[in-house]
Motif scaffolding. Sequence first.
Motif, PDB file in Angstrom:
ATOM      1  N   GLU A 482     -18.396  12.347  39.666  1.00 44.53           N
ATOM      2  CA  GLU A 482     -19.595  13.168  39.852  1.00 44.53           C
ATOM      3  C   GLU A 482     -20.792  12.505  39.178  1.00 44.53           C
ATOM      4  O   GLU A 482     -20.724  12.067  38.027  1.00 44.53           O
ATOM      5  N   VAL A 483     -21.892  12.438  39.928  1.00 39.82           N
ATOM      6  CA  VAL A 483     -23.129  11.842  39.440  1.00 39.82           C
ATOM      7  C   VAL A 483     -24.252  12.845  39.693  1.00 39.82           C
ATOM      8  O   VAL A 483     -24.410  13.327  40.822  1.00 39.82           O
ATOM      9  N   GLY A 484     -25.030  13.159  38.682  1.00 41.15           N
ATOM     10  CA  GLY A 484     -26.137  14.112  38.832  1.00 41.15           C
ATOM     11  C   GLY A 484     -26.423  14.800  37.508  1.00 41.15           C
ATOM     12  O   GLY A 484     -26.300  14.207  36.439  1.00 41.15           O
ATOM     13  N   ILE A 485     -26.778  16.076  37.596  1.00 42.54           N
ATOM     14  CA  ILE A 485     -27.098  16.885  36.414  1.00 42.54           C
ATOM     15  C   ILE A 485     -26.023  17.956  36.256  1.00 42.54           C
ATOM     16  O   ILE A 485     -25.777  18.737  37.176  1.00 42.54           O
ATOM     17  N   GLU A 504     -22.656  21.273  26.702  1.00 42.72           N
ATOM     18  CA  GLU A 504     -22.397  19.908  27.154  1.00 42.72           C
ATOM     19  C   GLU A 504     -23.369  19.617  28.295  1.00 42.72           C
ATOM     20  O   GLU A 504     -23.276  20.210  29.368  1.00 42.72           O
ATOM     21  N   GLN A 505     -24.313  18.745  28.021  1.00 50.95           N
ATOM     22  CA  GLN A 505     -25.358  18.403  28.982  1.00 50.95           C
ATOM     23  C   GLN A 505     -25.185  16.938  29.393  1.00 50.95           C
ATOM     24  O   GLN A 505     -25.214  16.033  28.548  1.00 50.95           O
ATOM     25  N   ILE A 506     -24.991  16.710  30.695  1.00 48.50           N
ATOM     26  CA  ILE A 506     -24.774  15.359  31.213  1.00 48.50           C
ATOM     27  C   ILE A 506     -25.802  15.090  32.309  1.00 48.50           C
ATOM     28  O   ILE A 506     -25.961  15.891  33.236  1.00 48.50           O
ATOM     29  N   VAL A 507     -26.490  13.981  32.187  1.00 47.40           N
ATOM     30  CA  VAL A 507     -27.427  13.515  33.208  1.00 47.40           C
ATOM     31  C   VAL A 507     -27.012  12.093  33.582  1.00 47.40           C
ATOM     32  O   VAL A 507     -27.062  11.191  32.743  1.00 47.40           O
ATOM     33  N   SER A 508     -26.588  11.884  34.819  1.00 48.43           N
ATOM     34  CA  SER A 508     -26.128  10.571  35.266  1.00 48.43           C
ATOM     35  C   SER A 508     -26.773  10.234  36.601  1.00 48.43           C
ATOM     36  O   SER A 508     -27.154  11.114  37.368  1.00 48.43           O
ATOM     37  N   SER A 509     -26.901   8.939  36.870  1.00 48.43           N
ATOM     38  CA  SER A 509     -27.506   8.464  38.109  1.00 48.43           C
ATOM     39  C   SER A 509     -26.974   7.080  38.413  1.00 48.43           C
ATOM     40  O   SER A 509     -26.404   6.397  37.554  1.00 48.43           O
ATOM     41  N   ILE A 510     -27.161   6.637  39.651  1.00 50.71           N
ATOM     42  CA  ILE A 510     -26.722   5.306  40.082  1.00 50.71           C
ATOM     43  C   ILE A 510     -27.830   4.307  39.779  1.00 50.71           C
ATOM     44  O   ILE A 510     -28.954   4.437  40.253  1.00 50.71           O
ATOM     45  N   ARG A 526     -26.417   9.960  30.394  1.00 50.65           N
ATOM     46  CA  ARG A 526     -26.936  10.520  29.151  1.00 50.65           C
ATOM     47  C   ARG A 526     -26.195  11.832  28.909  1.00 50.65           C
ATOM     48  O   ARG A 526     -26.235  12.720  29.756  1.00 50.65           O
ATOM     49  N   GLU A 527     -25.556  11.937  27.789  1.00 54.16           N
ATOM     50  CA  GLU A 527     -24.668  13.085  27.523  1.00 54.16           C
ATOM     51  C   GLU A 527     -24.913  13.615  26.126  1.00 54.16           C
ATOM     52  O   GLU A 527     -25.056  12.850  25.168  1.00 54.16           O
TER      53      GLU A 527
END
Length: 631
Positions: A482-485, A504-510, A526-527
């Motif tokens: 999973e990639v996103g917010i 738990e806050q995760i922000v990921s992108s390609i 970013r977590e």
Amino acid sequence: MTMSIRKLFASAAVALALSATLPSPAWAADDHIINMQDVDMKVFIENVGIVTGRTFVIDPRVNGKVNIVSEKPLNENQVFAVFKEVLRVHGYTVVRSANGEYRVTLLQGAAQDAPLSVSGNGIEGQFATTILRVPDGKSAEAARLIKPVMHSQGQVSANPDGDIIVITDFAENLRKARAIVEAMGEGGNVRETIQLSQLSVLDAQEALKQLSGAKAPYKLAALEATNSLIVEGTPSEVAKLRTLLQSMDVGSSVPRGAISVVPLRFADGEGLNELIQQLLPTYVIEGQPTPTVAYEAGSNTLVISAAGQVQADLEQIIRQLDKRRPQVLVEAIIVEISDNAAKELGVQFALGGINGSTVPLLSSNFSRQAGNLLNVIGAIGADDVGLSETTRSAFETAAVSSIAGIDGGSFGVGGNSGDTLFGLIINALETDEDSNILSTPFVTTLDNVPATFLVGQEIPITTGESLGGTNINPFRTFERQEVGIQLDVLPQISDGDVVRLEIEQIVSSISGVLTSAAGDFVLNKREITTTVLANDGEIIVLGGLVQDDEQVNVAKVPILGDIPVAGKLFQSKGRTRNKTNLMVFLRPTIIRNAADARPLTQERLNQIRIEDLNQSGRTVSKIDNLLAPSR
């Protein structure tokens, strides 16, 4: 003798201006009839001072003409009262000083000099200041009610957190203010605690709410520990509620049956049933049937089979647990501001001989620099060395592709002179990219219930591949990531409306691919995983990153690249700078009832409605059409 004549003339002037000899002997000698037409204001004040025996200090700004006629005789006090009314009509007033004289001044600003009236009634026709105590600390509300009945130059001050108001105005307006405050005291609310013995306090509270509706003239608060109800309202309303609750608080004369049905309003019946099952062994009484509890999921109802007293005890426990739980709206604010800048400058040259020329091959070529000079030189000399058509075409294609890949500004020369090939390319590039990313994910959940919010994609990540023993039936394995917010939160409300949050806050992108050959993705991530305490509606920072990364890359020809000034012709230099400012904030909002949820929901609806109208140009939003009741 001269002073006596002047006094005589002055007395005669006053007599002509303020009084007249009356034919009827019933009038007292000190009664006066006022008859003035276009008399100067200061002369009028002086004459009143002579008649009443009062001393006046006149403000220099006082002026104007007086027109007044009295049909009935007036004594000195009545003349003074009329005098104050005349001043008031012309925008003036009198303020008595501590020494006893009267100062005639403008109404505007007179409130600051008004004397304090201990009685609170003041003196007719004069400004005075009084202090009033308002019941139940409603000073702000009292000031709002008093303001419309005050003179335009009157003043009222209230302490919002206290029960005191200070008023400066004429005596009649001070009396109105006192009457308003007294009326508020008579209609003030009272509080009373009503103890219930047979009726459950929760059932009583629910019944009163259904009877009175949303706009009840009273307030209720249930104390489950003592099974008592606190009511607040006017004395008459509280008396009615007391009588009603006493009539409701009676035991049932009908004996209980073997089974009772308890419908649930808010609780999860399955979880509540598991809890009741653990308590049932404590209610087993010898000689009585064993109590049992069953759960019916369709109607969310518990069915109790037990003796009458056990039924009553279990129902009391169920009512205490079957309460509406508060909810928490958790909003995360993610702000990322980045600035990427890059500069490139490089020089490439090539020199070589063909067809047996003795000119040696000299060249500089840097991988960081776009454009391959050797490809270009090869295409230029392909015709002179007698290569085949296919080979020449390949060199030309490579040269065109190399030149097409140049970014920024470039300058170059090339060609051949006899059997000597030469070429030069100077390339300069500067890039600057700014980005501002703002995300505001939010989720609503029950108190002490975890929630997850995810907006993004599932991308394939290679985990393995195989060609088989004989390179037959090759295969590759993937896993989805999973990639996103993503926002995972567990809120817990404690005393004082303090919310404990497990976040738990995760922000990921390609970011891109690892290499053009491999094709594997590179992900930015970013977590933040933490536990914080925040008050209701308070914004708290979870974490952040401030980064300033600068890199300088230099590629050069050994020795030649170190020559001062001229060495720039034998090197390629690149500089990149990446500045990032990332912050994550969070705000919890407690939602206890529908009244709390309604404005929050309406605010989000209005945001979407305005955005839809701005983009579509319509006069009616699609949101309004979707939310309109069906016909």
